[in-house]
Design a protein around this motif. Sequence first.
Motif, PDB file in Angstrom:
ATOM      1  N   ARG A  46       0.833  -1.204   0.000  1.00 33.72           N
ATOM      2  CA  ARG A  46       0.000   0.000   0.000  1.00 33.72           C
ATOM      3  C   ARG A  46       0.869   1.256   0.000  1.00 33.72           C
ATOM      4  N   ASP A 147      -4.839   4.525   5.751  1.00 38.05           N
ATOM      5  CA  ASP A 147      -5.471   3.217   5.520  1.00 38.05           C
ATOM      6  C   ASP A 147      -5.974   2.614   6.819  1.00 38.05           C
ATOM      7  N   GLN A 149      -7.100   3.238  11.387  1.00 39.78           N
ATOM      8  CA  GLN A 149      -7.834   3.930  12.436  1.00 39.78           C
ATOM      9  C   GLN A 149      -6.871   4.327  13.548  1.00 39.78           C
ATOM     10  N   TYR A 182      -8.114   4.394   2.114  1.00 39.67           N
ATOM     11  CA  TYR A 182      -8.011   3.179   1.297  1.00 39.67           C
ATOM     12  C   TYR A 182      -8.067   1.966   2.214  1.00 39.67           C
ATOM     13  N   GLY A 183      -8.781   0.953   1.784  1.00 39.98           N
ATOM     14  CA  GLY A 183      -8.792  -0.321   2.493  1.00 39.98           C
ATOM     15  C   GLY A 183      -9.929  -0.444   3.491  1.00 39.98           C
ATOM     16  N   PRO A 184     -10.236  -1.680   3.909  1.00 42.78           N
ATOM     17  CA  PRO A 184     -11.384  -1.941   4.775  1.00 42.78           C
ATOM     18  C   PRO A 184     -11.235  -1.383   6.182  1.00 42.78           C
ATOM     19  N   ALA A 185     -10.011  -1.104   6.626  1.00 42.27           N
ATOM     20  CA  ALA A 185      -9.800  -0.617   7.990  1.00 42.27           C
ATOM     21  C   ALA A 185      -9.721   0.910   8.069  1.00 42.27           C
ATOM     22  N   ASP A 187     -10.580   4.654   8.539  1.00 44.99           N
ATOM     23  CA  ASP A 187     -11.610   5.248   9.388  1.00 44.99           C
ATOM     24  C   ASP A 187     -12.350   6.342   8.618  1.00 44.99           C
ATOM     25  N   GLU A 204     -12.914   7.741  -1.169  1.00 45.02           N
ATOM     26  CA  GLU A 204     -12.685   6.328  -0.838  1.00 45.02           C
ATOM     27  C   GLU A 204     -12.060   5.678  -2.068  1.00 45.02           C
ATOM     28  N   ASP A 206     -10.359   2.962  -4.588  1.00 47.86           N
ATOM     29  CA  ASP A 206     -10.340   1.539  -4.921  1.00 47.86           C
ATOM     30  C   ASP A 206      -8.913   1.019  -4.994  1.00 47.86           C
TER      31      ASP A 206
END
Length: 224
Positions: A46, A147, A149, A182-185, A187, A204, A206
Amino acid sequence: PEPVPALIVGPLTEAWRGLSQTGNLLAVIDVSGSMVTEVPGTGASRLELSAQGMAAGIQLLDPASSAGIWEFSTRLNGDQDHRELVPLGQLSDQFRAGTRQQAAVAAIRGLQPREDTGLFDTIAASYEHMLDNYETGRLNAVIFFTDGQNDDDDGISLQQLQARLRDLVDPQRPVLFIGVGYGPAADFGTLESVTAITGGRLYELDRPEDIRDVFIDVQTGNLG
């Protein structure tokens, strides 16, 4: 030649205004440990891909713009979670062995992953820094990429961050906060709340390298 239709003149004029605008921009990039995560199908992390995108974005900016570069994680500079890599200044100015623009690109390409994510403290510090270095007549903005929190136990809380930003916002010195996740984590809730308080936009991504497109939006006036 045929007369230009009136409906075209307005958008063309606005596009020219955007392309010719100069900004005062602070780019802040997450270098926490999660940035070493490989992006599926790329063979790159990343951090590597986001650095590529940010370096490309910096190169697209008008050299008459001002810009600075910060990295952030936790305790990078004593108790501070951020570290200034290139101070704010005009990109065309001489800086170190070349121009500030070249130094900014080199600093971004040399980023290394660090520790945890001091998200809240760095957001507050970057916004206050831009207020202190506000330039009238320019688009003043923080471009903030993360990326993850906040996991800094020694820092301020989200509620303290929001209260601090409400105290700092100055209609006479508007600073846009451009939150990029970026990414599922990532915030996005925090980034969205900050843009709601300060003004700005939330992205956000991709792909982490798509941060280049954020700089295109800034340079073409889509944020002003």
